[in-house]
Write a protein that holds these residues in place. Structure first.
Motif, short mmCIF file in Angstrom:
data_model
loop_
_atom_site.label_atom_id
_atom_site.label_comp_id
_atom_site.label_asym_id
_atom_site.label_seq_id
_atom_site.Cartn_x
_atom_site.Cartn_y
_atom_site.Cartn_z
N ASP A 119 0.80 -1.22 0.00
CA ASP A 119 0.00 0.00 0.00
C ASP A 119 0.84 1.28 0.00
O ASP A 119 0.29 2.37 -0.03
N ASP A 172 3.32 1.32 -2.40
CA ASP A 172 3.86 1.15 -3.75
C ASP A 172 5.30 0.62 -3.74
O ASP A 172 6.10 0.92 -4.60
N LEU A 222 -2.22 -5.79 -4.98
CA LEU A 222 -1.84 -4.53 -5.60
C LEU A 222 -0.72 -4.75 -6.62
O LEU A 222 0.21 -5.52 -6.38
N ARG A 275 0.90 -2.40 -10.43
CA ARG A 275 0.96 -1.06 -11.01
C ARG A 275 0.36 -1.03 -12.42
O ARG A 275 0.57 -1.95 -13.21
N THR A 318 0.55 9.55 -8.83
CA THR A 318 0.10 8.16 -8.66
C THR A 318 -0.90 8.15 -7.51
O THR A 318 -0.88 9.02 -6.64
N LEU A 328 -3.62 5.14 -5.21
CA LEU A 328 -4.12 3.79 -5.00
C LEU A 328 -5.57 3.77 -5.46
O LEU A 328 -6.44 4.38 -4.86
N TRP A 372 -2.14 0.41 -8.09
CA TRP A 372 -1.56 1.75 -8.10
C TRP A 372 -1.67 2.25 -9.53
O TRP A 372 -1.31 1.54 -10.48
#
Length: 173
Positions: A13, A15, A32, A34, A100, A102, A111
């Motif tokens: 969280d 990144d 998560l 990207r 960027t 979330l 992300w």
């Protein structure tokens, strides 16, 4: 067609990279990863809007305000955004990373790196990805967002993009 099983970096969280996984697994497990997208403007300031191909597994036939895709292993947001612009629109430009965030809308949490680029009016859209494209002014786009069916990422990314553009220059990161 199923989700392309490309390798992506699973991130936390903040990144930070946790390891390498398949994108299919990241989406299935809600991990998560990207994604890099670009708001594309022409020299006159109009924004390209695309409609996804009906052959795509994710959000077929929905419109998008951004062009992009997953960030590959070892890629930066900017490198992924540039690659996606070449693959999807046939243009070679250097997109500028604006911010960027979330993003929890869409198929799975990720992300999202939002970029901006000026691209030529004449693009060569990949028919496997893009069924249609058009250039809209901001007022036309605001109207279309209320009438047409857009991907969840489009609504979230574009609202944040507009808010970013309204911030004073010295407040931008």
């Amino acid at each position: 067609m199923s989700i392309v099983d490309e390798l992506v970096e699973r991130v936390d969280d903040q990144d930070r990279v946790l390891g390498v996984v398949s994108r299919r697994q990241a989406v299935r497990e809600g991990w998560l990863h990207r994604v890099a997208v670009t708001v594309c403007r022409d020299a006159g300031g109009r924004i390209i809007v695309t409609r996804r191909s009906e052959r795509l597994s994710r959000f077929p036939e929905l419109h998008e305000v951004v062009v992009g895709g997953a960030v590959g292993v070892g890629e930066s947001y900017e490198q992924a955004a540039a690659r996606e612009l070449t693959e999807e629109l046939g243009v070679r430009v250097r997109p500028r990373l604006l911010f960027t965030f979330l993003n929890r809308s869409g198929l799975s949490p990720h992300w999202l790196g939002v970029h901006e680029a000026v691209v030529p009016d004449a693009v060569t859209a990949d028919p496997d990805e893009i069924a249609w494209y058009g250039w809209l002014t901001e007022p036309e786009l605001r109207s279309a967002l209320l009438k047409w069916r857009f991907t969840p990422d489009s609504h979230e990314a574009f609202s944040r993009y507009l808010a970013f553009r309204l911030r004073p220059r010295n407040a931008r990161s």
